[in-house]
Design a protein around this motif. Sequence first.
Motif, PDB file in Angstrom:
ATOM      1  N   ARG A  34     -16.695  42.452 -74.882  1.00 11.82           N
ATOM      2  CA  ARG A  34     -16.132  43.262 -75.960  1.00 11.82           C
ATOM      3  C   ARG A  34     -17.138  44.254 -76.519  1.00 11.82           C
ATOM      4  NH1 ARG A  34     -11.192  41.259 -77.981  1.00 11.82           N
ATOM      5  NH2 ARG A  34     -11.241  43.168 -79.224  1.00 11.82           N
TER       6      ARG A  34
ATOM      7  N   HIS B 187      -4.769  39.431 -77.359  1.00 14.27           N
ATOM      8  CA  HIS B 187      -6.224  39.371 -77.241  1.00 14.27           C
ATOM      9  C   HIS B 187      -6.755  40.248 -76.106  1.00 14.27           C
ATOM     10  CE1 HIS B 187      -5.345  35.629 -79.462  1.00 14.27           C
ATOM     11  NE2 HIS B 187      -6.506  35.860 -80.044  1.00 14.27           N
TER      12      HIS B 187
ATOM     13  N   ASN C 240      -8.294  43.159 -74.218  1.00 12.07           N
ATOM     14  CA  ASN C 240      -9.223  44.193 -74.671  1.00 12.07           C
ATOM     15  C   ASN C 240      -8.698  45.561 -74.242  1.00 12.07           C
ATOM     16  OD1 ASN C 240     -11.933  44.815 -75.833  1.00 12.07           O
ATOM     17  ND2 ASN C 240     -12.240  45.700 -73.801  1.00 12.07           N
TER      18      ASN C 240
ATOM     19  N   ARG D  67      -9.764  32.016 -76.670  1.00 13.23           N
ATOM     20  CA  ARG D  67      -9.263  33.185 -77.393  1.00 13.23           C
ATOM     21  C   ARG D  67     -10.095  33.475 -78.638  1.00 13.23           C
ATOM     22  NH1 ARG D  67      -6.722  33.322 -73.181  1.00 13.23           N
ATOM     23  NH2 ARG D  67      -4.503  33.810 -72.936  1.00 13.23           N
ATOM     24  N   GLU D  68     -11.424  33.405 -78.490  1.00 13.32           N
ATOM     25  CA  GLU D  68     -12.308  33.698 -79.610  1.00 13.32           C
ATOM     26  C   GLU D  68     -13.506  34.488 -79.117  1.00 13.32           C
ATOM     27  OE1 GLU D  68     -13.319  29.871 -81.140  1.00 13.32           O
ATOM     28  OE2 GLU D  68     -14.920  29.527 -79.681  1.00 13.32           O
ATOM     29  N   ILE D  69     -14.050  35.301 -80.016  1.00 15.05           N
ATOM     30  CA  ILE D  69     -15.194  36.146 -79.672  1.00 15.05           C
ATOM     31  C   ILE D  69     -16.474  35.504 -80.173  1.00 15.05           C
ATOM     32  CG2 ILE D  69     -16.247  38.420 -79.976  1.00 15.05           C
ATOM     33  CD1 ILE D  69     -13.469  39.564 -80.389  1.00 15.05           C
TER      34      ILE D  69
ATOM     35  N   LEU E 280     -15.260  37.769 -75.336  1.00 15.57           N
ATOM     36  CA  LEU E 280     -14.000  37.139 -75.704  1.00 15.57           C
ATOM     37  C   LEU E 280     -13.748  35.994 -74.731  1.00 15.57           C
ATOM     38  CD1 LEU E 280     -11.258  36.888 -77.131  1.00 15.57           C
ATOM     39  CD2 LEU E 280     -10.367  38.596 -75.531  1.00 15.57           C
ATOM     40  N   ASP E 281     -13.861  34.774 -75.209  1.00 21.04           N
ATOM     41  CA  ASP E 281     -13.612  33.597 -74.391  1.00 21.04           C
ATOM     42  C   ASP E 281     -12.123  33.552 -74.054  1.00 21.04           C
ATOM     43  OD1 ASP E 281     -13.088  30.962 -73.438  1.00 21.04           O
ATOM     44  OD2 ASP E 281     -14.883  30.233 -74.459  1.00 21.04           O
TER      45      ASP E 281
ATOM     46  N   ASP F 215     -21.219  40.569 -76.766  1.00 21.82           N
ATOM     47  CA  ASP F 215     -20.058  39.922 -77.383  1.00 21.82           C
ATOM     48  C   ASP F 215     -19.047  39.610 -76.287  1.00 21.82           C
ATOM     49  OD1 ASP F 215     -21.304  40.303 -79.755  1.00 21.82           O
ATOM     50  OD2 ASP F 215     -20.005  41.924 -80.451  1.00 21.82           O
TER      51      ASP F 215
ATOM     52  N   GLY G  63     -15.025  35.129 -69.655  1.00 22.76           N
ATOM     53  CA  GLY G  63     -14.582  35.965 -70.767  1.00 22.76           C
ATOM     54  C   GLY G  63     -14.651  37.447 -70.452  1.00 22.76           C
TER      55      GLY G  63
END
Length: 439
Positions: free
Chosen positions: A64, A161, A163, A79-81, A74-75, A72, A61
């Motif tokens: 973030r 997604h 960053n 696609r989720e934090i 972001l996988d 934190d 990931g």
Amino acid sequence: MKKNKTFVTTVIISSIVGFIVLLAAMFVGIKYFVTETVPKEPQKAIVNEVEDNNFYISITGVIRNLEEQSIDILDIEKREIKTYQVQTTTRVQDSTEKTMPYSALKVGDIVELIYQSQKDNLVCVRISPNAFTKTDMKNLDIDRSNRTLKIGSVLYHYTGHTNIVDEEDNIINMHEVNDYDILELKGIDDQVFSVKVLAREGYIHIGKLPIYDGYLEINRNRQVPLSEDMNPLPLVAGEHNVVLQLKGYEPITRTITIESGKTLELDHEEFKRLQTTLNIQVLNTDQDYKVKIKDKVYKKGEVITLPTDTYTVEITASGFKPYVQTLNLQEGNVVMKANLVSEVSEEEESSSESESKKEEQDNNQANQVDYKVSISSDPKDAEVYINGAYKGITPFKGTLEVGEYSIILKKEGYKNYETNILIDQSDDQNSYLYTLIPN
């Protein structure tokens, strides 16, 4: 005595059994300890997403956010934090698995995590060995509608997604990234997962110019046509070599420094007009004559120096009709050759008709002589039009009779060059070189 032996035997057997039970307990404990301990080779856990014992999970990931005791991520796959707690036992490694401080991690880094889900234990954070980092990226071709970045001939993709952060690590979107910002990109293969703005684009503001027929050249690889609404002109922050070129003026060359997000005022007070030396040659008389250009009168043989421009030149001499020609004077020396026409009364004209006819025949014979002409241009391969007729491309060589001709040079990407030339009996070789100005 027999009872004593039996007692001793019982004690010995009990001791042996106890020892065996103790060994068995130690064996079970060691096995349990090894099972519960972090694998000796964490890289294996990264390669295999889930170990057979289902304790260790590998996640790739993008960082973030970083806090002292949490991170934190972001996988990339899901696609989720998700937030993970950083413990004193959590190992932090670079891409070669060497230990590094937790403080060395940065927002936007692409990492691989080893996470023990049943114990909510973050075992290891490692910079992904598969990730690339491209820093100081300038003049990127960003297609925001298709979400692509072009570096040279290689096309990279980003997603919603990805960053994206500014200089202060504030989250922004790609529409807030300017075309001339300096960027740092991180990703895997042709996918960009992290974009950081290292420096914002700066600007040049050019004050009011005497004319806008020209261009601004930047680092010899970018030309911007001048116009009244061109300000402010964006540039990559840093040092640049610029040349401000106006038609009819000496070029201004400077080395400038553009600061991130700031505007540099480029003054123009030092503009100087280019000068042309005009040499007039009257071919068919040696008597005195006068030259009039824009209400100023010059004598025969006087050096005429004028700023580059278009002029109407009038030559007058006693006994001759006024000679008028329009010249487009460019930089350098220009030679103008003229044949004056005699001015006679009607009586003289009637009495000298035979002589005039003879002179006309002589002139016709002279005009029938072809003279070699060479027309070149910088750059070459410009189309040559003589009196409106296409003749070829530069460098052009041909022949022309005595007379005055209009010359037009055309080349894609450059302004048309228009001038007049005079072919006479003074020379059998006429060579011309013209410099074309980019659009």
